[in-house]
Design a protein around this motif. Structure first.
Motif, PDB file in Angstrom:
ATOM      1  N   SER A 130     -10.207  72.860  43.949  1.00  0.00           N
ATOM      2  CA  SER A 130     -10.878  73.828  44.687  1.00  0.00           C
ATOM      3  C   SER A 130     -11.795  73.406  45.436  1.00  0.00           C
ATOM      4  CB  SER A 130     -11.445  74.874  43.673  1.00  0.00           C
ATOM      5  OG  SER A 130     -12.670  74.574  43.257  1.00  0.00           O
ATOM      6  N   LEU A 131     -12.379  72.292  45.516  1.00  0.00           N
ATOM      7  CA  LEU A 131     -13.446  71.847  46.109  1.00  0.00           C
ATOM      8  C   LEU A 131     -12.824  70.950  47.458  1.00  0.00           C
ATOM      9  CD1 LEU A 131     -16.236  70.181  43.876  1.00  0.00           C
ATOM     10  CD2 LEU A 131     -16.295  72.165  45.314  1.00  0.00           C
ATOM     11  N   ASP A 132     -13.610  71.164  48.575  1.00  0.00           N
ATOM     12  CA  ASP A 132     -13.052  70.630  50.078  1.00  0.00           C
ATOM     13  C   ASP A 132     -13.767  69.306  50.122  1.00  0.00           C
ATOM     14  OD1 ASP A 132     -12.003  70.296  52.474  1.00  0.00           O
ATOM     15  OD2 ASP A 132     -13.206  71.692  53.448  1.00  0.00           O
ATOM     16  N   PRO A 136     -12.372  62.235  48.740  1.00  0.00           N
ATOM     17  CA  PRO A 136     -11.929  62.389  47.282  1.00  0.00           C
ATOM     18  C   PRO A 136     -12.312  61.409  46.287  1.00  0.00           C
ATOM     19  CG  PRO A 136     -10.090  62.668  48.795  1.00  0.00           C
ATOM     20  CD  PRO A 136     -11.147  61.926  49.582  1.00  0.00           C
ATOM     21  N   LYS A 137     -12.473  61.782  45.047  1.00  0.00           N
ATOM     22  CA  LYS A 137     -12.846  60.851  44.043  1.00  0.00           C
ATOM     23  C   LYS A 137     -11.694  60.295  43.638  1.00  0.00           C
ATOM     24  CE  LYS A 137     -14.702  63.546  41.315  1.00  0.00           C
ATOM     25  NZ  LYS A 137     -15.505  63.934  40.023  1.00  0.00           N
ATOM     26  N   VAL A 138     -12.043  59.006  43.093  1.00  0.00           N
ATOM     27  CA  VAL A 138     -10.974  57.876  42.476  1.00  0.00           C
ATOM     28  C   VAL A 138     -10.975  57.964  40.985  1.00  0.00           C
ATOM     29  CG1 VAL A 138     -10.501  55.596  41.979  1.00  0.00           C
ATOM     30  CG2 VAL A 138     -10.934  56.627  44.430  1.00  0.00           C
ATOM     31  N   GLY A 183      -6.368  63.388  43.099  1.00  0.00           N
ATOM     32  CA  GLY A 183      -6.289  62.016  43.595  1.00  0.00           C
ATOM     33  C   GLY A 183      -7.056  60.905  42.737  1.00  0.00           C
ATOM     34  N   VAL A 184      -7.546  61.553  41.593  1.00  0.00           N
ATOM     35  CA  VAL A 184      -8.288  60.574  40.691  1.00  0.00           C
ATOM     36  C   VAL A 184      -7.424  59.806  39.889  1.00  0.00           C
ATOM     37  CG1 VAL A 184      -9.582  60.960  38.409  1.00  0.00           C
ATOM     38  CG2 VAL A 184     -10.215  62.337  40.276  1.00  0.00           C
ATOM     39  N   GLN A 185      -7.638  58.757  39.654  1.00  0.00           N
ATOM     40  CA  GLN A 185      -6.728  57.662  39.000  1.00  0.00           C
ATOM     41  C   GLN A 185      -7.155  57.332  37.366  1.00  0.00           C
ATOM     42  OE1 GLN A 185      -4.326  55.615  40.537  1.00  0.00           O
ATOM     43  NE2 GLN A 185      -5.205  55.272  42.782  1.00  0.00           N
ATOM     44  N   GLU A 186      -8.602  57.547  37.497  1.00  0.00           N
ATOM     45  CA  GLU A 186      -9.241  57.067  36.201  1.00  0.00           C
ATOM     46  C   GLU A 186     -10.315  58.014  35.662  1.00  0.00           C
ATOM     47  OE1 GLU A 186     -11.259  52.920  35.909  1.00  0.00           O
ATOM     48  OE2 GLU A 186     -13.131  54.310  36.252  1.00  0.00           O
ATOM     49  N   VAL A 187     -10.124  58.311  34.349  1.00  0.00           N
ATOM     50  CA  VAL A 187     -11.246  59.587  33.721  1.00  0.00           C
ATOM     51  C   VAL A 187     -11.933  58.704  32.541  1.00  0.00           C
ATOM     52  CG1 VAL A 187      -9.778  61.450  34.344  1.00  0.00           C
ATOM     53  CG2 VAL A 187      -9.302  60.334  32.315  1.00  0.00           C
ATOM     54  N   THR A 188     -13.048  59.171  32.472  1.00  0.00           N
ATOM     55  CA  THR A 188     -13.971  58.756  31.450  1.00  0.00           C
ATOM     56  C   THR A 188     -14.101  59.921  30.520  1.00  0.00           C
ATOM     57  OG1 THR A 188     -14.894  56.962  32.801  1.00  0.00           O
ATOM     58  CG2 THR A 188     -16.073  57.543  30.608  1.00  0.00           C
ATOM     59  N   LEU A 189     -13.600  59.851  29.324  1.00  0.00           N
ATOM     60  CA  LEU A 189     -13.879  61.141  28.319  1.00  0.00           C
ATOM     61  C   LEU A 189     -15.267  60.972  27.750  1.00  0.00           C
ATOM     62  CD1 LEU A 189     -10.229  61.008  26.899  1.00  0.00           C
ATOM     63  CD2 LEU A 189     -11.118  62.169  28.907  1.00  0.00           C
ATOM     64  N   LEU A 190     -15.879  62.073  27.736  1.00  0.00           N
ATOM     65  CA  LEU A 190     -17.409  61.945  27.434  1.00  0.00           C
ATOM     66  C   LEU A 190     -17.737  62.776  26.221  1.00  0.00           C
ATOM     67  CD1 LEU A 190     -19.312  62.560  30.788  1.00  0.00           C
ATOM     68  CD2 LEU A 190     -19.020  60.493  29.580  1.00  0.00           C
ATOM     69  N   GLY A 191     -18.388  62.120  25.384  1.00  0.00           N
ATOM     70  CA  GLY A 191     -19.080  62.864  24.165  1.00  0.00           C
ATOM     71  C   GLY A 191     -20.286  62.082  23.461  1.00  0.00           C
ATOM     72  N   GLN A 192     -21.170  62.518  22.775  1.00  0.00           N
ATOM     73  CA  GLN A 192     -22.069  61.780  22.272  1.00  0.00           C
ATOM     74  C   GLN A 192     -21.546  60.973  21.026  1.00  0.00           C
ATOM     75  OE1 GLN A 192     -24.705  61.267  23.510  1.00  0.00           O
ATOM     76  NE2 GLN A 192     -25.197  63.062  24.886  1.00  0.00           N
ATOM     77  N   ASN A 193     -20.458  61.347  20.311  1.00  0.00           N
ATOM     78  CA  ASN A 193     -19.883  60.465  19.494  1.00  0.00           C
ATOM     79  C   ASN A 193     -18.314  61.167  19.500  1.00  0.00           C
ATOM     80  OD1 ASN A 193     -19.206  59.385  17.075  1.00  0.00           O
ATOM     81  ND2 ASN A 193     -19.947  60.863  15.747  1.00  0.00           N
ATOM     82  N   VAL A 194     -17.689  60.495  20.412  1.00  0.00           N
ATOM     83  CA  VAL A 194     -16.169  60.955  20.714  1.00  0.00           C
ATOM     84  C   VAL A 194     -15.482  60.636  19.458  1.00  0.00           C
ATOM     85  CG1 VAL A 194     -16.177  60.626  23.191  1.00  0.00           C
ATOM     86  CG2 VAL A 194     -15.638  58.594  21.622  1.00  0.00           C
ATOM     87  N   SER A 424      -7.549  50.274  50.276  1.00  0.00           N
ATOM     88  CA  SER A 424      -8.212  51.447  50.646  1.00  0.00           C
ATOM     89  C   SER A 424      -8.594  51.935  49.369  1.00  0.00           C
ATOM     90  CB  SER A 424      -7.131  52.626  51.395  1.00  0.00           C
ATOM     91  OG  SER A 424      -6.090  52.683  50.494  1.00  0.00           O
ATOM     92  N   LYS A 425      -9.440  53.067  49.292  1.00  0.00           N
ATOM     93  CA  LYS A 425     -10.186  53.640  48.066  1.00  0.00           C
ATOM     94  C   LYS A 425      -8.805  54.258  47.421  1.00  0.00           C
ATOM     95  CE  LYS A 425     -13.368  57.137  47.251  1.00  0.00           C
ATOM     96  NZ  LYS A 425     -14.215  58.027  47.549  1.00  0.00           N
ATOM     97  N   GLY A 426      -8.766  53.770  46.152  1.00  0.00           N
ATOM     98  CA  GLY A 426      -7.976  54.385  45.004  1.00  0.00           C
ATOM     99  C   GLY A 426      -6.627  53.374  45.146  1.00  0.00           C
ATOM    100  N   LYS A 427      -6.600  52.202  45.773  1.00  0.00           N
ATOM    101  CA  LYS A 427      -5.490  51.586  45.630  1.00  0.00           C
ATOM    102  C   LYS A 427      -5.695  50.564  44.060  1.00  0.00           C
ATOM    103  CE  LYS A 427      -2.806  51.282  49.361  1.00  0.00           C
ATOM    104  NZ  LYS A 427      -2.196  50.438  50.531  1.00  0.00           N
ATOM    105  N   ILE A 428      -4.929  49.837  43.603  1.00  0.00           N
ATOM    106  CA  ILE A 428      -5.190  48.801  42.541  1.00  0.00           C
ATOM    107  C   ILE A 428      -4.741  47.599  43.190  1.00  0.00           C
ATOM    108  CG2 ILE A 428      -4.306  48.369  40.267  1.00  0.00           C
ATOM    109  CD1 ILE A 428      -3.573  51.758  40.710  1.00  0.00           C
ATOM    110  N   VAL A 429      -5.675  46.711  43.176  1.00  0.00           N
ATOM    111  CA  VAL A 429      -5.642  45.389  43.963  1.00  0.00           C
ATOM    112  C   VAL A 429      -5.911  44.287  42.941  1.00  0.00           C
ATOM    113  CG1 VAL A 429      -6.568  44.312  45.613  1.00  0.00           C
ATOM    114  CG2 VAL A 429      -6.480  46.783  45.807  1.00  0.00           C
TER     115      VAL A 429
END
Ligand code: SAH
Ligand code: SF4
Length: 461
Positions: A130-132, A136-138, A183-194, A424-429
């Protein structure tokens, strides 16, 4: 966690027409998202807020809001001390922000909302796409749980972020899918104690959640933070071997190498148990990178206790650590402990520890020289680099990204690439590592099949 919260704030306020502005002098609304974890972070909040007083005098319609952990902790004391602040909203009030801002716009009133609840209200309607975004974030954070029930004696988190509460797995998976679509390729799941994700609510276990995220098409990498050593399960250890998208890196904060101090910290594990967990991780996944957090100068920490921490660093050989001088936080048990360590002694211990760790970080980084590493490109590096080519010395633009083990790599492009393969941004090199520093690596991109090619030179005026 604060970065994620700031992103949520951005998404929540977008429908009201608010957009991120790079200059706060021109902003209509300034939100200061605060951290209370250490004394220094909190001091910074008040000195920054102090600097905004002038701006508010010049532009009375400017709205100044303070959110996050300091807001939760200090509540109405903030506008009492800083009358130019219009809004204080706590860690559980983020979802109510559009309503709070609207009310201030209409009534020009002052508001304090630090109410806490045991339920996580989902931001289902507010999705990344929804954000323009012009850029874009990777890579993105995704919070999977909130708060903490561990009550380590030095830590303010359980007081300012409340009881541990997990989000529904369906909602997390949906959020990751939306991010991937944008366009995101990588996520970091967050919690104080996952590691304790879903236990209280009897939802999926953390490894089960990882397995669900691992199945999402188009996602390249999964990371998570933070793991509490006492809850690191065998299933999670095995996940590093079994889940193709899970990166070979674990952040496992040890805090101290002394059993006496670990007990006083209420960490609920011993040095021996920690070392056992490290062994398990490395036996299961030999190239896993391990990083940690350490506190120096906890009340009652003797020179001998500190030596035990240095010994542990030598034994584990971490890839990197974040080290902090202990500081008292409001209302936490350790603030009332006796035998506080003098500031200078804490500084000296911190320096000694950082010096020791630097040897291991550099050693680990040097071991990568000559190897090829897969790097997810996050963008152009701020620094350009000088290199000699056949004719002259020239400056190259550098790309930046991270290895699977979370090491920063700055690199230049190899000329051998076919045009469609331009970086370019987002490529895996695939990057050949040529140099190692204490906080990063550098190299050049290579063809998968190692053709000998000339370096590509983007000469800059
Ligand atoms: N949940 C994570 C830590 C979150 S806080 C965990 O349990 O590991 C991040 C780090 O800040 C902690 O690991 C600790 O090293 C540091 N920290 C927390 N409170 C502190 C204090 N009062 N003084 C100094 N460092 C502190
Ligand atoms: Fe703080 Fe301990 Fe909870 Fe981490 S596990 S957030 S250090 S109380």
């Amino acid at each position: 966690m604060n970065v994620y919260d700031s992103e949520q704030i951005e998404k929540l306020l977008a429908p009201s027409g608010y957009k991120i502005n790079s200059s706060f002098e021109a902003a209509d609304l300034i939100i200061v998202n605060t951290c209370a974890i250490r004394e220094k972070a909190e001091q910074k909040v008040f000195s920054f807020l102090g600097r905004l007083a002038d701006l508010k005098r010049k532009r009375p319609n400017l709205i100044i809001g303070v959110g996050g952990c300091v807001a939760q902790q200090e509540g109405k004391k903030i506008p009492e001390r800083m009358p130019h602040v219009d809004l204080v909203f706590g860690t559980h009030a983020i979802n109510r922000l559009p309503y709070l801002i609207e009310k201030i716009e209409a009534e020009r009133c002052k508001l304090v909302d630090i109410e806490m609840s045991e339920v996580i209200e989902e931001l289902e309607s507010v999705i990344e796409s929804s954000l323009d975004r012009s850029d874009p974030k990777v890579t993105s954070f995704v919070t999977i749980m909130r708060g903490c029930d561990n009550f380590c004696t030095y830590c303010v988190v359980p007081y300012v972020r409340g009881r541990e509460t997990s989000r529904f797995p369906e909602s997390i998976v949906n959020e990751v899918k939306c991010l991937v679509k944008s366009g995101v390729q990588e996520v970091t799941l967050l919690g104080q104690n996952v590691n304790s994700y879903g236990k209280k609510e009897k939802l999926n276990s953390f490894p089960q959640l990882l397995a669900r995220v691992n199945e999402i098409d188009g996602l390249f990498r999964i990371r998570f933070t933070t793991s509490h050593p006492k809850d690191l399960s065998d299933d999670l250890v095995s996940a590093f071997k079994n889940m193709d998208k899970l990166c070979n890196h674990i952040h496992l904060p040890v805090q101290s190498g002394s059993n006496k101090i670990l007990k006083k910290m209420n960490r609920k594990y011993s040095r021996e148990l920690y070392l056992e967990k490290i062994d398990k991780l490395r036996n299961n996944c030999p190239d896993i990178a391990v990083t940690s957090d350490i506190i120096v100068g906890f009340p009652g920490e003797t020179k001998a206790d500190f030596e035990e921490t240095l010994d542990l660093i030598k034994e584990v050989e971490f890839d990197g650590i974040f080290a902090f001088k202990y500081s008292d936080r409001p209302n936490v048990p350790a603030a009332r402990f006796t035998n506080k360590i003098a500031e200078q002694e804490k500084k000296d211990r911190l320096q000694a520890l950082l010096n020791l760790q630097e040897c291991f970080t550099t050693k680990k980084n040097r071991a990568l020289i000559g190897t090829n590493e897969l790097v997810l490109v996050e963008g152009l590096s701020k620094k350009k680099v000088d290199r000699d080519d056949a004719q002259s010395k020239c400056r190259y633009v550098q790309w930046t990204g991270r290895t699977e083990t979370n090491k920063v790599v700055n690199f230049i492009q190899d000329e051998g690439v076919i045009p469609g393969d331009r970086i370019s941004k987002g490529k895996i090199v695939n990057v050949k590592i040529e140099k190692a520093y204490s906080h990063s690596l550098s190299g050049k991109s290579v063809q998968r099949f190692e053709r000998r090619t000339k370096l590509c030179c983007l000469k800059l005026a």
